[in-house]
Design a protein around this motif. Structure first.
Motif, PDB file in Angstrom:
ATOM      1  N   THR A  50      -6.816   4.063   3.608  1.00 42.61           N
ATOM      2  CA  THR A  50      -6.923   5.478   3.922  1.00 42.61           C
ATOM      3  C   THR A  50      -6.497   5.705   5.362  1.00 42.61           C
ATOM      4  O   THR A  50      -6.702   4.854   6.229  1.00 42.61           O
ATOM      5  N   ARG A  51      -5.888   6.844   5.590  1.00 46.16           N
ATOM      6  CA  ARG A  51      -5.414   7.175   6.946  1.00 46.16           C
ATOM      7  C   ARG A  51      -6.562   7.746   7.775  1.00 46.16           C
ATOM      8  O   ARG A  51      -7.382   8.505   7.243  1.00 46.16           O
ATOM      9  N   PRO A  52      -6.621   7.378   9.084  1.00 47.31           N
ATOM     10  CA  PRO A  52      -5.744   6.432   9.805  1.00 47.31           C
ATOM     11  C   PRO A  52      -6.062   4.989   9.399  1.00 47.31           C
ATOM     12  O   PRO A  52      -7.229   4.620   9.273  1.00 47.31           O
ATOM     13  N   TYR A  53      -4.992   4.193   9.170  1.00 44.30           N
ATOM     14  CA  TYR A  53      -5.178   2.811   8.771  1.00 44.30           C
ATOM     15  C   TYR A  53      -5.874   2.005   9.864  1.00 44.30           C
ATOM     16  O   TYR A  53      -5.768   2.297  11.051  1.00 44.30           O
TER      17      TYR A  53
ATOM     18  N   ASN B  56      -3.654   5.147  -4.106  1.00 46.57           N
ATOM     19  CA  ASN B  56      -5.006   4.726  -3.733  1.00 46.57           C
ATOM     20  C   ASN B  56      -5.952   4.666  -4.925  1.00 46.57           C
ATOM     21  O   ASN B  56      -6.873   3.849  -4.960  1.00 46.57           O
TER      22      ASN B  56
ATOM     23  N   ASP C  22      -8.937  11.085  -0.350  1.00 41.23           N
ATOM     24  CA  ASP C  22      -9.327   9.708  -0.079  1.00 41.23           C
ATOM     25  C   ASP C  22     -10.849   9.573   0.040  1.00 41.23           C
ATOM     26  O   ASP C  22     -11.430   8.557  -0.349  1.00 41.23           O
TER      27      ASP C  22
ATOM     28  N   ARG D  53       0.808  -1.222   0.000  1.00 40.73           N
ATOM     29  CA  ARG D  53       0.000   0.000   0.000  1.00 40.73           C
ATOM     30  C   ARG D  53       0.841   1.272   0.000  1.00 40.73           C
ATOM     31  O   ARG D  53       0.372   2.339  -0.417  1.00 40.73           O
ATOM     32  N   ASP D  54       2.100   1.181   0.470  1.00 39.69           N
ATOM     33  CA  ASP D  54       2.958   2.367   0.425  1.00 39.69           C
ATOM     34  C   ASP D  54       3.506   2.631  -0.965  1.00 39.69           C
ATOM     35  O   ASP D  54       4.029   3.721  -1.240  1.00 39.69           O
TER      36      ASP D  54
ATOM     37  N   THR E  17      -9.531  10.941   6.752  1.00 38.50           N
ATOM     38  CA  THR E  17      -9.209  12.323   7.107  1.00 38.50           C
ATOM     39  C   THR E  17      -8.858  13.163   5.891  1.00 38.50           C
ATOM     40  O   THR E  17      -9.051  14.378   5.906  1.00 38.50           O
ATOM     41  N   ARG E  18      -8.352  12.540   4.823  1.00 42.09           N
ATOM     42  CA  ARG E  18      -7.940  13.297   3.646  1.00 42.09           C
ATOM     43  C   ARG E  18      -9.102  13.413   2.668  1.00 42.09           C
ATOM     44  O   ARG E  18      -9.788  12.430   2.354  1.00 42.09           O
TER      45      ARG E  18
END
Length: 253
Positions: free
Chosen positions: A74-77, A35, A87, A30-31, A83-84
């Motif tokens: 998506t963060r937080p995982y 996305n 996303d 995922r890094d 939060t973004r």
């Protein structure tokens, strides 16, 4: 693929589980994967669920894909929150596009089935027409049509009665409707009546007999299948009429 795997409860389970399985495979990367690319891969999974399963399976796969995209990518995982704004947009688009594509895929699958079914219907009509041209006795054509009606309408049994109109059983009409008593029977909701249904055989304005259909409870034959059944019965009547092998009965009998 067996129908139980593509159309039954297993199709629902597969539709829910497939996006999770694919997400788990992509998780170590995922890094390195954007996305948006992950979302496109999950859309492919949704399409596969709709094509191999059905409309509901595709819709559930779309929801499952959006949920696991949110949870894993998506963060937080590992939280069901985003939060973004980018996303959020991707997740919403994944859900909406997945739902739309699943509906289109399911519709395409249905149209394909209809096309295949129509081809099979035409083949049956053509086969009976060829038999009627070469037959030396109407019996062979009648027997052929009787066997075709059993398969076409999923009947328990079917027999042919020459030149008789005893009783007042439900009747399959030329337009594919069924008359029971003095009312039109709701075939689409109820299927065929549980008693024998007659399909009358005419040709050149004369009545020659009738096929007596014994339906299978719970099965609902399509209008297309019923219209093909009427066409096959007409072909049997034409064969009998051409060979003049059976005494006629007037149509007002």
């Amino acid at each position: 693929m067996p129908q139980v795997l593509t159309r039954g409860p297993l199709a629902i389970l597969a539709a829910l589980a497939a996006p999770l399985a694919v997400s788990a495979i992509l998780l170590p990367f995922r890094d390195d994967i954007a996305n948006t690319d992950v979302a496109l891969i999950l859309v492919v999974v949704v399409v596969a669920a709709a094509v191999l399963g059905h409309r509901l399976a595709g819709a559930l796969a779309a929801v499952s894909a959006a949920v696991w995209f949110d949870y894993f990518f998506t963060r937080p995982y590992e939280h069901f929150s985003i939060t973004r704004s980018a996303d959020i947009t991707t997740a919403v688009l994944l859900l909406v596009v997945g739902l739309i594509v699943s509906q289109l895929a399911a519709r395409a699958r249905r149209l394909q089935v209809i096309a295949i079914t129509d081809a099979e219907y035409l083949a049956q009509i053509h086969h009976t027409a060829k038999l009627a041209q070469s037959a030396t006795s109407p019996t062979g054509v009648v027997d052929q049509v009787r066997a075709q009606l059993v398969g076409l309408l999923h009947l328990q049994d079917c027999r042919f009665e020459y030149g008789t109109l005893l009783g007042h059983p439900p009747r399959l009409e030329q337009d594919g409707s069924v008359v029971h008593g003095h009312r039109t029977w709701d075939v689409e909701r109820l299927g065929l009546p549980h008693e024998e249904v007659e399909l009358r055989v005419f040709s050149s304005g004369h009545f020659y007999g009738r096929f007596m259909l014994r339906p299978t409870p719970g099965f609902i034959p399509s209008l297309e299948a019923r219209l093909v059944a009427v066409t096959l019965a007409d072909q049997a009547g034409s064969a009998v009429d051409a060979m003049q092998g059976v005494p006629r009965m007037a149509t007002d009998a």
